[in-house]
Scaffold this motif. Structure first.
Motif, PDB file in Angstrom:
ATOM      1  N   SER A 298       0.926  -1.111   0.310  1.00 44.00           N
ATOM      2  CA  SER A 298      -0.046   0.573   0.214  1.00 44.00           C
ATOM      3  C   SER A 298       1.261   1.362  -0.333  1.00 44.00           C
ATOM      4  CB  SER A 298      -0.754   0.039   0.884  1.00 44.00           C
ATOM      5  OG  SER A 298      -0.605  -0.539   2.072  1.00 44.00           O
ATOM      6  N   ARG A 301       1.631   1.928  -3.721  1.00 42.48           N
ATOM      7  CA  ARG A 301       1.291   2.310  -4.177  1.00 42.48           C
ATOM      8  C   ARG A 301       0.900   3.319  -4.342  1.00 42.48           C
ATOM      9  NH1 ARG A 301      -2.269  -3.926  -3.360  1.00 42.48           N
ATOM     10  NH2 ARG A 301      -2.268  -4.438  -5.299  1.00 42.48           N
TER      11      ARG A 301
ATOM     12  N   LEU B  24      -8.874   3.260  -5.336  1.00 42.90           N
ATOM     13  CA  LEU B  24      -7.828   3.965  -5.403  1.00 42.90           C
ATOM     14  C   LEU B  24      -7.690   4.478  -5.698  1.00 42.90           C
ATOM     15  CD1 LEU B  24      -5.009   0.882  -6.080  1.00 42.90           C
ATOM     16  CD2 LEU B  24      -5.235   2.631  -4.537  1.00 42.90           C
ATOM     17  N   TYR B  45      -1.037   6.912   3.103  1.00 44.37           N
ATOM     18  CA  TYR B  45      -0.706   5.220   2.891  1.00 44.37           C
ATOM     19  C   TYR B  45      -1.566   4.666   3.584  1.00 44.37           C
ATOM     20  CZ  TYR B  45       1.456   1.646   5.932  1.00 44.37           C
ATOM     21  OH  TYR B  45       1.303   0.756   6.534  1.00 44.37           O
ATOM     22  N   ILE B  48      -4.908   4.214   2.033  1.00 40.96           N
ATOM     23  CA  ILE B  48      -4.797   3.248   0.932  1.00 40.96           C
ATOM     24  C   ILE B  48      -5.030   1.803   1.321  1.00 40.96           C
ATOM     25  CG2 ILE B  48      -3.323   2.509  -1.009  1.00 40.96           C
ATOM     26  CD1 ILE B  48      -2.552   4.895  -2.068  1.00 40.96           C
ATOM     27  N   LYS B  49      -4.330   1.889   3.060  1.00 35.33           N
ATOM     28  CA  LYS B  49      -4.026   0.438   3.659  1.00 35.33           C
ATOM     29  C   LYS B  49      -5.508   0.203   3.801  1.00 35.33           C
ATOM     30  CE  LYS B  49      -2.064  -1.743   6.946  1.00 35.33           C
ATOM     31  NZ  LYS B  49      -3.496  -1.855   8.275  1.00 35.33           N
ATOM     32  N   ALA B  52      -7.381  -0.992   0.814  1.00 35.67           N
ATOM     33  CA  ALA B  52      -7.150  -2.322   1.372  1.00 35.67           C
ATOM     34  C   ALA B  52      -7.983  -3.562   1.709  1.00 35.67           C
ATOM     35  CB  ALA B  52      -5.137  -2.793   0.691  1.00 35.67           C
ATOM     36  N   LYS B 159       0.711  -0.324  -9.528  1.00 38.35           N
ATOM     37  CA  LYS B 159       0.891   0.889  -8.608  1.00 38.35           C
ATOM     38  C   LYS B 159       1.939   2.378  -9.227  1.00 38.35           C
ATOM     39  CE  LYS B 159       2.127  -2.378  -5.653  1.00 38.35           C
ATOM     40  NZ  LYS B 159       2.513  -3.523  -6.635  1.00 38.35           N
TER      41      LYS B 159
END
Lengths: 450, 160
Positions: A298, A301, B24, B45, B48-49, B52, B159
Motif C-alpha cells: 500500500s 501504491r 484507489l 498510505y 490506501i491500506k 485495501a 502502483k
C-alpha cells in the motif's frame, strides 16, 4: 589436513610421539616419513606386526611408576609437535604424561602386564575433568570420542589384528557413556562412531515425533481404557471407537483440527514440517509476512510523482516497532530497481550507509529522500527477518531492510546479493512480477555489514 | 490456470479487484499528490491500506468471522473519527455482534487439549477477530485469511 579442534590437536600431538615409535620399530619397510599423513589417513595400513606393539605397550605399562613420567618427555622427537595448547585443562597434561609413559615403556621394553592396569589408567583418565581423551593410555587404542573419528580409525586399525580382546576390554573400561556404549573392533570404525551418534540423534528426533503420535494414540487409548474400567458388562470398545460421548466429541474435534491443519499446510509454503507446533509457527510467520507485504504494497501504491518521504508507520499495530519506510513512486522505483542496482557493490553501500546515517542526524526527510533516490527503504530487522524466513521463493514486493536505529543497513541490489548476511529486497511494483528474495539475514541484531 | 479468477465475475479475486480499484481511483482523485510532508504521506498510505483492507473485508462480507471483525474495526475507527459520540453507539452494537459470535465459538482463553496455546494465542492476535475463536475455527479462519491476503497481494493492480 590439520586438525582444527583442540581434541584433534591433542590427538595429533599424542599421536606423533606414540606413532612414531611403532612406525620406526615395527615398520621398517612401511610408511615411514609421512607420519603426519599417516595419522590422518584412515587407511593406516598395519602391514607389520602391530600385535607386538600392542603387547609391548600393554605389558610395559604397569611396571613403570608415575613419577618417571616426566623424564622421558623432556627430549622430544625432532619432528614431534609438542602439545601446543597448554592452556587446556589438566586432562591434557595427563594425556601427555601417559604418552610419555608409553613411550618410555616401549623404549625400555619392560615385562608383562595386564589389561587391568590399562583399565586403571583409563579410569584415571576418565576422572579428569572434561577431558576424555585418553589416547595415550591406550597407546592409540582408545579414541577421543565423538569428534575425532578419523584419528580413531587410525588408532584402531593398527591394533585390529592383535589383542582384540584386550582392546575391547580397554574400550569397555574407558567409558561406555562417552563412546556411546561398547564398540566393536571392526574395520569400519568411523562408521561405527558415526552410527551411535546418528542413531542417538535419530532416536531423539524419532522420539519427538513419536511423542506427538503417542499423545494422540494415548488419548484415544485412554478412551478405550476408560470404558472397561467403568462396567464389566459394557462391551469393551474397540480402539478408536470409544462409546463415551465426550471422547467421541474429543476425537471429532481433533480430527477437524487435523484436517484444517492439512488444508493450511497447502496454503503455507515450507509446509513440510511434521510437527504441529512448528507448523503453527510457520503459519504464524507466514501471516505476519503477508500482512507486512500488504503494508508495503500500500505504500508503494501511493504512486505517482510523490517522491519519497519518510513514513512513520502505525506504531500501535507494530507493537512499538518504529518502522520507517520509504517507498518511491512506482515509476521511479521501477527504474531504480531495474537500473543501476546490480552495479552496487559493497563499497558503494558502505558509503551509502554512512551518508544516510549522516543525513539522518540532521533531517529524516532528506535521509529518506536520499534513500529513495537509490531505491531503498528502511525496515526493522525483525520484520525483515520475518520476511526472509517466511518465504524463499519469488514474491512481488520486495522491501529493503534497515534498522530502526540510526544505522541503516542498506543493500540496493535486487537481483544479486553482494553479501549473504543481508537480505535484500527492493520495492517493486506488482506489475513487474519478478521479485525475489535473496539471501537471508543471519543475524537480526547486527546492523553493520560484515 | 485455464480459468483465470479475475474473469470469473463472482470469484473473490474479481470482487476484491473491482472494489479495490474503485477505492484507489477515489483516493487518487481526491487528493493531488502535492505535499511531501511526512504526515500527509502517512495519511495517504493509511488511506490506501484501509482501502485495501476494506475492499478485502467487503468482498467477503460477513461470511467469515475475520471479515466481520475487520469490518467492525474499520467502521468503529471511521465512526470515531467522524463523530466521537457515535463511537459508543456503534461500539455497543458491534460488540453485541461480536459477543454473539463469541458465544457460538466458546470462551476466549481455553486450553484446547492439544497443547498449542502459545502459538494459538499468537495466531489469534494476527488474525482479526481471532480472540474469540477456538482452535478449530481459528485454523479455518486463518486459512481463509491467508487466501484473501494472497489475493490482495497478487492482484494485478499496479502502483504507477
Amino acid at each position: 589436513m590439520q586438525p582444527c579442534s583442540r581434541e584433534m590437536q591433542a590427538m595429533n600431538s599424542l599421536l606423533s610421539p606414540t606413532q612414531q615409535i611403532p612406525l620406526q620399530d615395527l615398520q621398517p619397510n612401511g610408511n615411514s616419513g609421512t607420519h603426519q599423513a599417516q595419522i590422518h589417513n584412515p587407511q593406516f595400513d598395519p602391514t607389520s606386526s602391530h600385535d607386538d606393539f600392542l603387547d609391548q605397550m600393554l605389558s610395559t605399562l604397569p611396571s613403570c611408576p608415575w613419577s618417571d613420567l616426566k623424564s622421558p618427555w623432556d627430549p622430544p622427537k625432532s619432528d614431534e609437535t609438542p602439545p601446543s595448547n597448554h592452556d587446556n585443562n589438566v586432562g591434557f597434561h595427563y594425556d601427555e604424561i601417559l604418552a610419555s609413559k608409553l613411550r618410555q615403556h616401549q623404549i625400555n621394553g619392560g615385562g608383562g602386564g595386564t589389561t587391568a592396569a590399562m583399565k586403571m589408567m583409563m579410569q584415571q583418565q576418565m576422572m579428569l575433568p572434561g577431558r576424555l581423551i585418553a589416547a595415550a593410555g591406550g597407546g592409540g587404542l582408545t579414541m577421543p570420542l565423538h569428534n575425532d573419528i578419523v584419528d580413531g580409525s587410525s588408532f584402531k586399525s593398527p591394533n585390529q589384528q592383535g589383542g582384540e580382546g584386550s582392546v575391547q576390554a580397554l574400550y569397555n573400561g574407558f567409558g561406555a557413556g562417552s563412546l556411546h556404549g561398547t564398540n566393536n573392533q571392526s574395520p569400519n570404525q568411523p562408521q561405527h562412531f558415526h552410527h551411535p551418534q546418528g542413531g542417538n540423534m535419530q532416536t531423539q528426533s524419532f522420539g519427538a515425533t513419536a511423542g506427538t503420535v503417542m499423545n494422540q494414540s494415548q488419548a484415544s487409548g485412554s478412551t478405550t481404557g476408560g470404558a472397561p474400567a467403568q462396567l464389566k458388562q459394557r462391551v469393551r470398545a474397540r480402539r478408536g471407537q470409544a462409546t463415551d460421548p465426550h471422547s467421541i466429541a474429543e476425537r471429532l474435534r481433533r480430527e477437524r483440527i487435523a484436517e484444517r491443519m492439512k488444508a493450511l499446510q497447502e496454503l503455507v509454503p515450507n509446509a513440510n514440517k511434521t510437527d504441529k507446533a512448528s507448523m503453527l509457527d510457520e503459519i504464524i510467520d507466514y501471516v505476519k509476512f503477508l500482512q507486512l507485504q500488504v503494508k508495503v504494497l500500500s505504500m508503494s501504491r501511493l504512486g505517482g510523482a510523490a517522491a519519497v518521504a519518510p513514513l512513520v508507520a502505525d506504531m500501535p499495530s507494530e507493537g512499538g516497532d518504529c518502522v520507517q519506510t520509504t517507498a518511491g513512486g512506482g515509476g521511479s522505483l521501477q527504474r531504480n530497481s531495474n537500473g543501476n542496482q546490480p552495479s552496487a557493490n559493497n563499497d558503494s553501500l558502505t558509503v551509502t550507509e554512512h551518508q544516510v546515517a549522516k543525513l539522518m542526524e540532521e533531517d529524516m526527510g532528506s535521509a529518506m529522500q536520499y534513500l529513495q533516490g537509490k531505491g531503498l527503504c528502511l525496515m526493522p530487522i525483525s520484520l525483515a527477518t520475518a520476511i526472509s524466513t517466511a518465504t524463499c521463493h519469488s514474491r512481488n514486493p520486495m522491501i529493503n531492510k534497515g534498522s530502526s536505529s540510526n544505522h541503516p543497513l542498506l543493500q540496493s541490489n535486487g537481483d544479486g546479493p553482494s553479501s549473504p548476511s543481508m537480505s535484500v529486497l527492493t520495492v517493486q511494483s506488482a506489475t513487474m512480477g519478478n521479485g525475489g528474495l535473496d539471501g537471508s539475514a543471519k543475524d537480526a541484531a547486527s546492523v553493520s555489514k560484515p | 490456470m485455464n480459468n483465470p479468477h479475475h474473469l470469473n465475475p463472482t470469484s473473490l479475486k474479481s470482487r476484491f479487484t473491482t472494489r479495490f480499484l474503485r477505492a484507489l481511483t477515489k483516493i487518487r482523485a481526491q487528493k493531488p499528490i502535492s505535499s511531501s510532508s511526512p504526515t500527509e504521506i502517512f495519511r495517504r498510505y493509511r488511506r490506501i491500506k484501509v482501502a485495501a483492507d476494506k475492499s478485502m473485508a467487503y468482498s467477503v462480507r460477513s461470511r467469515r468471522i475475520w471479515s466481520r471483525a475487520m469490518l467492525w474495526k474499520l467502521r468503529s475507527r471511521s465512526y470515531r473519527r467522524q463523530d466521537p459520540c457515535s463511537g459508543r453507539r456503534s461500539g455497543k452494537t458491534n460488540q453485541a455482534i461480536m459477543k454473539k459470535s463469541s458465544n457460538e465459538n466458546t470462551t476466549t482463553r481455553r486450553e484446547d487439549g492439544v497443547g498449542f496455546v502459545e502459538e494459538a494465542d499468537e495466531l489469534r492476535q494476527l488474525v482479526p477477530g481471532g480472540e474469540t475463536m477456538n482452535l478449530c475455527n481459528l485454523l479455518d479462519e486463518t486459512a481463509h485469511y491467508i487466501k484473501c491476503l494472497t489475493t490482495q497481494l497478487f492482484s494485478p493492480i499496479g502502483k504507477g
